[in-house]
Design a protein around this motif. Sequence first.
Motif, PDB file in Angstrom:
ATOM      1  N   UNK A   1      55.256  44.620  42.684  1.00  0.00           N
ATOM      2  CA  UNK A   1      55.870  43.726  41.834  1.00  0.00           C
ATOM      3  C   UNK A   1      55.255  42.590  41.398  1.00  0.00           C
ATOM      4  N   UNK A   2      54.326  41.883  42.232  1.00  0.00           N
ATOM      5  CA  UNK A   2      53.536  40.818  41.922  1.00  0.00           C
ATOM      6  C   UNK A   2      52.468  41.334  40.861  1.00  0.00           C
ATOM      7  N   UNK A   3      51.791  42.397  40.996  1.00  0.00           N
ATOM      8  CA  UNK A   3      50.783  42.921  39.948  1.00  0.00           C
ATOM      9  C   UNK A   3      51.488  43.031  38.635  1.00  0.00           C
ATOM     10  N   UNK A   4      52.670  43.670  38.397  1.00  0.00           N
ATOM     11  CA  UNK A   4      53.382  44.060  37.366  1.00  0.00           C
ATOM     12  C   UNK A   4      53.846  42.570  36.733  1.00  0.00           C
ATOM     13  N   UNK A   5      54.229  41.620  37.423  1.00  0.00           N
ATOM     14  CA  UNK A   5      54.633  40.345  36.973  1.00  0.00           C
ATOM     15  C   UNK A   5      53.610  39.757  36.378  1.00  0.00           C
ATOM     16  N   UNK A   6      52.410  39.759  36.979  1.00  0.00           N
ATOM     17  CA  UNK A   6      51.234  38.910  36.633  1.00  0.00           C
ATOM     18  C   UNK A   6      50.507  39.393  35.107  1.00  0.00           C
ATOM     19  N   UNK A   7      50.999  40.889  35.126  1.00  0.00           N
ATOM     20  CA  UNK A   7      50.296  41.442  33.845  1.00  0.00           C
ATOM     21  C   UNK A   7      48.776  41.878  33.751  1.00  0.00           C
ATOM     22  N   UNK A   8      48.423  41.992  34.990  1.00  0.00           N
ATOM     23  CA  UNK A   8      47.011  42.122  35.295  1.00  0.00           C
ATOM     24  C   UNK A   8      47.011  43.854  35.422  1.00  0.00           C
ATOM     25  N   UNK A   9      45.844  44.382  35.151  1.00  0.00           N
ATOM     26  CA  UNK A   9      45.657  45.763  35.645  1.00  0.00           C
ATOM     27  C   UNK A   9      45.584  46.296  36.803  1.00  0.00           C
ATOM     28  N   UNK A  10      46.512  47.017  37.438  1.00  0.00           N
ATOM     29  CA  UNK A  10      46.563  47.415  38.934  1.00  0.00           C
ATOM     30  C   UNK A  10      45.298  48.074  39.199  1.00  0.00           C
ATOM     31  N   UNK A  11      44.575  48.722  37.996  1.00  0.00           N
ATOM     32  CA  UNK A  11      43.410  49.256  38.764  1.00  0.00           C
ATOM     33  C   UNK A  11      42.046  48.631  38.760  1.00  0.00           C
ATOM     34  N   UNK A  12      42.054  47.237  38.350  1.00  0.00           N
ATOM     35  CA  UNK A  12      41.120  46.555  38.844  1.00  0.00           C
ATOM     36  C   UNK A  12      40.887  46.088  40.049  1.00  0.00           C
ATOM     37  N   UNK A  13      39.679  45.955  40.560  1.00  0.00           N
ATOM     38  CA  UNK A  13      39.229  45.486  41.780  1.00  0.00           C
ATOM     39  C   UNK A  13      39.494  44.047  42.246  1.00  0.00           C
ATOM     40  N   UNK A  14      39.751  43.673  43.128  1.00  0.00           N
ATOM     41  CA  UNK A  14      40.313  42.223  43.461  1.00  0.00           C
ATOM     42  C   UNK A  14      38.738  41.204  43.124  1.00  0.00           C
ATOM     43  N   UNK A  15      37.677  41.929  43.600  1.00  0.00           N
ATOM     44  CA  UNK A  15      36.505  40.970  43.298  1.00  0.00           C
ATOM     45  C   UNK A  15      36.374  40.838  41.753  1.00  0.00           C
ATOM     46  N   UNK A  16      36.859  41.574  40.997  1.00  0.00           N
ATOM     47  CA  UNK A  16      36.457  41.269  39.435  1.00  0.00           C
ATOM     48  C   UNK A  16      37.557  40.183  38.973  1.00  0.00           C
ATOM     49  N   UNK A  17      38.292  39.692  39.601  1.00  0.00           N
ATOM     50  CA  UNK A  17      39.342  38.558  39.346  1.00  0.00           C
ATOM     51  C   UNK A  17      38.653  37.134  39.134  1.00  0.00           C
TER      52      UNK A  17
END
Length: 120
Positions: free
Chosen positions: A32-48
């Motif tokens: 839910x948090x990833x969907x609401x943020x609009x970020x790609x769920x397949x991205x790695x956390x280190x790339x943020x």
Amino acid sequence: MPRILGVDIPANKKLEYSLRYVYGIGPTRAKAVVAESGLDPDRRAGDLSEEEVNQLASIIGDKQYLCEGDLRRERTANLKRLSAIRSVRGMRHMRGLPVRGQRTKTNARTRKGAIKPVRK
């Protein structure tokens, strides 16, 4: 390693899975948090970027999810309350026995610990 709510989340995992390292955020809330943020769920956390990490933290804060310290304090307070009123559940927590009606004659080794031999 990005930090969210004082927790280092693993940089090499996908966003959805790395959010689960925050105590109180499970699979459903992470999605839910990833969907609401609009970020790609397949991205790695280190790339943020720093802004994206702050955006995730603000979404968790805005939803008023109980996470980390607040959730741990609430659970501890609930157990202390049960023990203080001397309820059956509280007494079983205090004695280190299974709380939810499981049998203890043969099983419950995880909760009771290793078998202690009886000495004469």
